[in-house]
Design a protein around this motif. Structure first.
Motif, PDB file in Angstrom:
ATOM      1  N   LEU A 140       0.844  -1.190   0.000  1.00 13.65           N
ATOM      2  CA  LEU A 140       0.000   0.000   0.000  1.00 13.65           C
ATOM      3  C   LEU A 140       0.882   1.244   0.000  1.00 13.65           C
ATOM      4  O   LEU A 140       1.888   1.311   0.708  1.00 13.65           O
ATOM      5  CB  LEU A 140      -0.915   0.025   1.233  1.00 13.65           C
ATOM      6  CG  LEU A 140      -2.064  -0.978   1.280  1.00 13.65           C
ATOM      7  CD1 LEU A 140      -2.850  -0.812   2.582  1.00 13.65           C
ATOM      8  CD2 LEU A 140      -2.992  -0.832   0.081  1.00 13.65           C
ATOM      9  N   VAL A 141       0.498   2.246  -0.790  1.00 21.15           N
ATOM     10  CA  VAL A 141       1.293   3.461  -0.916  1.00 21.15           C
ATOM     11  C   VAL A 141       0.506   4.635  -0.325  1.00 21.15           C
ATOM     12  O   VAL A 141      -0.638   4.883  -0.719  1.00 21.15           O
ATOM     13  CB  VAL A 141       1.623   3.755  -2.394  1.00 21.15           C
ATOM     14  CG1 VAL A 141       2.488   5.007  -2.508  1.00 21.15           C
ATOM     15  CG2 VAL A 141       2.316   2.563  -3.036  1.00 21.15           C
TER      16      VAL A 141
ATOM     17  N   GLY B 151      -4.683   1.998 -10.020  1.00 24.45           N
ATOM     18  CA  GLY B 151      -5.277   0.955  -9.183  1.00 24.45           C
ATOM     19  C   GLY B 151      -6.522   1.443  -8.479  1.00 24.45           C
ATOM     20  O   GLY B 151      -7.440   1.954  -9.103  1.00 24.45           O
ATOM     21  N   ARG B 152      -6.536   1.296  -7.153  1.00 23.94           N
ATOM     22  CA  ARG B 152      -7.669   1.757  -6.356  1.00 23.94           C
ATOM     23  C   ARG B 152      -7.114   2.474  -5.129  1.00 23.94           C
ATOM     24  O   ARG B 152      -6.038   2.133  -4.619  1.00 23.94           O
ATOM     25  CB  ARG B 152      -8.535   0.574  -5.922  1.00 23.94           C
ATOM     26  CG  ARG B 152      -8.935  -0.331  -7.082  1.00 23.94           C
ATOM     27  CD  ARG B 152      -9.985  -1.329  -6.670  1.00 23.94           C
ATOM     28  NE  ARG B 152     -11.292  -0.710  -6.641  1.00 23.94           N
ATOM     29  CZ  ARG B 152     -12.397  -1.306  -6.162  1.00 23.94           C
ATOM     30  NH1 ARG B 152     -12.318  -2.514  -5.658  1.00 23.94           N
ATOM     31  NH2 ARG B 152     -13.554  -0.698  -6.185  1.00 23.94           N
ATOM     32  N   GLN B 153      -7.863   3.475  -4.662  1.00 26.57           N
ATOM     33  CA  GLN B 153      -7.432   4.221  -3.488  1.00 26.57           C
ATOM     34  C   GLN B 153      -8.575   4.319  -2.492  1.00 26.57           C
ATOM     35  O   GLN B 153      -9.755   4.170  -2.840  1.00 26.57           O
ATOM     36  CB  GLN B 153      -6.917   5.606  -3.884  1.00 26.57           C
ATOM     37  CG  GLN B 153      -7.937   6.504  -4.559  1.00 26.57           C
ATOM     38  CD  GLN B 153      -7.327   7.827  -5.007  1.00 26.57           C
ATOM     39  OE1 GLN B 153      -6.238   8.206  -4.608  1.00 26.57           O
ATOM     40  NE2 GLN B 153      -8.058   8.550  -5.855  1.00 26.57           N
ATOM     41  N   PHE B 154      -8.215   4.552  -1.237  1.00 27.07           N
ATOM     42  CA  PHE B 154      -9.209   4.670  -0.172  1.00 27.07           C
ATOM     43  C   PHE B 154      -8.652   5.580   0.909  1.00 27.07           C
ATOM     44  O   PHE B 154      -7.452   5.899   0.924  1.00 27.07           O
ATOM     45  CB  PHE B 154      -9.552   3.287   0.407  1.00 27.07           C
ATOM     46  CG  PHE B 154      -8.401   2.615   1.107  1.00 27.07           C
ATOM     47  CD1 PHE B 154      -8.220   2.743   2.476  1.00 27.07           C
ATOM     48  CD2 PHE B 154      -7.487   1.850   0.385  1.00 27.07           C
ATOM     49  CE1 PHE B 154      -7.148   2.138   3.113  1.00 27.07           C
ATOM     50  CE2 PHE B 154      -6.416   1.238   1.017  1.00 27.07           C
ATOM     51  CZ  PHE B 154      -6.245   1.368   2.386  1.00 27.07           C
ATOM     52  N   ASP B 155      -9.535   5.989   1.814  1.00 29.69           N
ATOM     53  CA  ASP B 155      -9.159   6.896   2.898  1.00 29.69           C
ATOM     54  C   ASP B 155      -9.254   6.197   4.248  1.00 29.69           C
ATOM     55  O   ASP B 155     -10.135   5.353   4.468  1.00 29.69           O
ATOM     56  CB  ASP B 155     -10.061   8.123   2.920  1.00 29.69           C
ATOM     57  CG  ASP B 155      -9.974   8.954   1.654  1.00 29.69           C
ATOM     58  OD1 ASP B 155      -8.882   8.971   1.040  1.00 29.69           O
ATOM     59  OD2 ASP B 155     -10.988   9.570   1.273  1.00 29.69           O
ATOM     60  N   VAL B 156      -8.341   6.586   5.138  1.00 30.03           N
ATOM     61  CA  VAL B 156      -8.457   6.245   6.558  1.00 30.03           C
ATOM     62  C   VAL B 156      -8.667   7.574   7.280  1.00 30.03           C
ATOM     63  O   VAL B 156      -7.796   8.451   7.250  1.00 30.03           O
ATOM     64  CB  VAL B 156      -7.204   5.526   7.081  1.00 30.03           C
ATOM     65  CG1 VAL B 156      -7.411   5.138   8.551  1.00 30.03           C
ATOM     66  CG2 VAL B 156      -6.893   4.293   6.239  1.00 30.03           C
ATOM     67  N   VAL B 157      -9.830   7.721   7.896  1.00 27.31           N
ATOM     68  CA  VAL B 157     -10.225   8.998   8.497  1.00 27.31           C
ATOM     69  C   VAL B 157     -10.131   8.892  10.012  1.00 27.31           C
ATOM     70  O   VAL B 157     -10.776   8.037  10.632  1.00 27.31           O
ATOM     71  CB  VAL B 157     -11.655   9.386   8.081  1.00 27.31           C
ATOM     72  CG1 VAL B 157     -12.020  10.753   8.668  1.00 27.31           C
ATOM     73  CG2 VAL B 157     -11.784   9.399   6.562  1.00 27.31           C
TER      74      VAL B 157
ATOM     75  N   ARG C 295      -3.743   1.230  -3.627  1.00 24.15           N
ATOM     76  CA  ARG C 295      -3.464  -0.182  -3.895  1.00 24.15           C
ATOM     77  C   ARG C 295      -3.214  -0.307  -5.384  1.00 24.15           C
ATOM     78  O   ARG C 295      -4.133  -0.180  -6.197  1.00 24.15           O
ATOM     79  CB  ARG C 295      -4.647  -1.054  -3.467  1.00 24.15           C
ATOM     80  CG  ARG C 295      -4.577  -2.502  -3.947  1.00 24.15           C
ATOM     81  CD  ARG C 295      -3.366  -3.243  -3.436  1.00 24.15           C
ATOM     82  NE  ARG C 295      -3.405  -4.650  -3.839  1.00 24.15           N
ATOM     83  CZ  ARG C 295      -2.389  -5.489  -3.700  1.00 24.15           C
ATOM     84  NH1 ARG C 295      -1.251  -5.067  -3.163  1.00 24.15           N
ATOM     85  NH2 ARG C 295      -2.501  -6.754  -4.077  1.00 24.15           N
ATOM     86  N   ARG C 296      -1.961  -0.511  -5.757  1.00 24.16           N
ATOM     87  CA  ARG C 296      -1.613  -0.579  -7.164  1.00 24.16           C
ATOM     88  C   ARG C 296      -2.079  -1.889  -7.781  1.00 24.16           C
ATOM     89  O   ARG C 296      -2.029  -2.940  -7.159  1.00 24.16           O
ATOM     90  CB  ARG C 296      -0.099  -0.468  -7.336  1.00 24.16           C
ATOM     91  CG  ARG C 296       0.459   0.918  -7.082  1.00 24.16           C
ATOM     92  CD  ARG C 296       1.958   0.900  -7.204  1.00 24.16           C
ATOM     93  NE  ARG C 296       2.526   2.234  -7.072  1.00 24.16           N
ATOM     94  CZ  ARG C 296       3.775   2.461  -6.694  1.00 24.16           C
ATOM     95  NH1 ARG C 296       4.572   1.452  -6.410  1.00 24.16           N
ATOM     96  NH2 ARG C 296       4.224   3.699  -6.606  1.00 24.16           N
TER      97      ARG C 296
END
Length: 269
Positions: free
Chosen positions: A83-84, A117-123, A142-143
């Motif tokens: 994860l980047v 890829g796909r990306q998401f947030d951690v809040v 997530r590549r």
């Protein structure tokens, strides 16, 4: 930080089993009291002065264990390795102080497509006596498939300062943050993921930039950064900062941009 070491081990052992196309609807909460000695050690590593007010990036460290627990939970779809961390936005509605008990809430949100890829947030949200005071949105990528080159062909900004970063910086920041991702503390592990040497933590680089502007920022502001390219350790980077309008723009460069950020004041209604 023993719990975090166990979580990293869990991530390594379960990563191959993780797959899916949805984030779990899960969140975690904790009540936290600030350890003034720990906060002072964090401030020293990142370049902040030691005061009663918390550095704006410090609550990210307080919430890191909860963030890691969510990303190693049984329904989380992606392996932690790989994860980047591509962006981070912090909104501080008012300064937090060492003496205040803090209520933390951490949740996963907004899984969406990205060109690589796909990306998401951690809040992560920090409240005091039921009032929201601080919000952190960390965006991870997530590549999938082949990486697309996005090398910037821009002229670097005029540097305000130049920083020499020691080879043990990743270990020192890991000691105060709990973020012991091997790519930051071990050159051999970094090579496994394609880096010639260990790399600096993105959140250290953001904190160090804000420490350089300490005393010139309002009590309530938002700071939004994009992590562009890793900083190899040991290394040397140019820091630039310039006021514009009622905020600031800042960056870290060497031969290419490592971080670009914008600071904007937050006005209360």
């Amino acid at each position: 930080m023993a719990n975090l070491t166990l979580l990293y081990a869990k991530a390594a052992l379960t990563g191959f089993r993780r797959h899916g196309d949805a984030l779990p609807e899960s969140s975690l909460d904790a009540e936290v009291s600030v350890d003034s000695e720990h906060m002072a050690r964090y401030a020293k590593v990142c370049g902040f002065g030691v005061r009663d007010e918390l550095p704006i990036t410090y609550p990210h460290v307080l919430g890191f264990e909860l963030q890691l627990r969510l990303m190693t939970g049984p329904l989380f779809p992606f392996p932690l390795a790989g994860l980047v961390h591509v962006a981070n936005r912090i909104t501080q509605h008012r300064p937090l102080t060492v003496a205040e008990p803090l209520s933390l809430h951490v949740a996963l949100a907004n899984l969406r497509p990205h060109e690589r890829g796909r990306q998401f947030d951690v809040v992560t949200t920090v409240s005091v006596d039921g009032e929201e005071a601080w919000v952190d949105v960390s965006t991870y990528l997530r590549r999938t498939g082949s990486a697309v080159s996005t090398r910037d062909e821009l002229e670097p900004p005029v540097p305000t300062a130049q920083w020499r970063l020691p080879g043990d910086l990743g270990r020192r920041y890991a000691d105060v943050s709990g973020d012991r991702n091997p790519i930051h503390v071990n050159a051999l592990a970094a090579k496994v993921f394609g880096f010639p040497r260990a790399i600096a933590h993105g959140m250290w680089s953001k904190a160090r930039c804000l420490a350089a502007l300490e005393g010139r920022l309002p009590d309530a502001y938002e700071v939004d950064v994009r992590f562009k390219a890793p900083i190899l350790l040991p290394g040397k980077v140019d820091f630039s900062a310039s006021p514009g309008g009622d905020g600031w723009r800042f960056a870290l460069w060497s031969r290419r941009p490592h971080l670009e950020g914008v600071i904007s004041p937050v006005r209360r209604p």
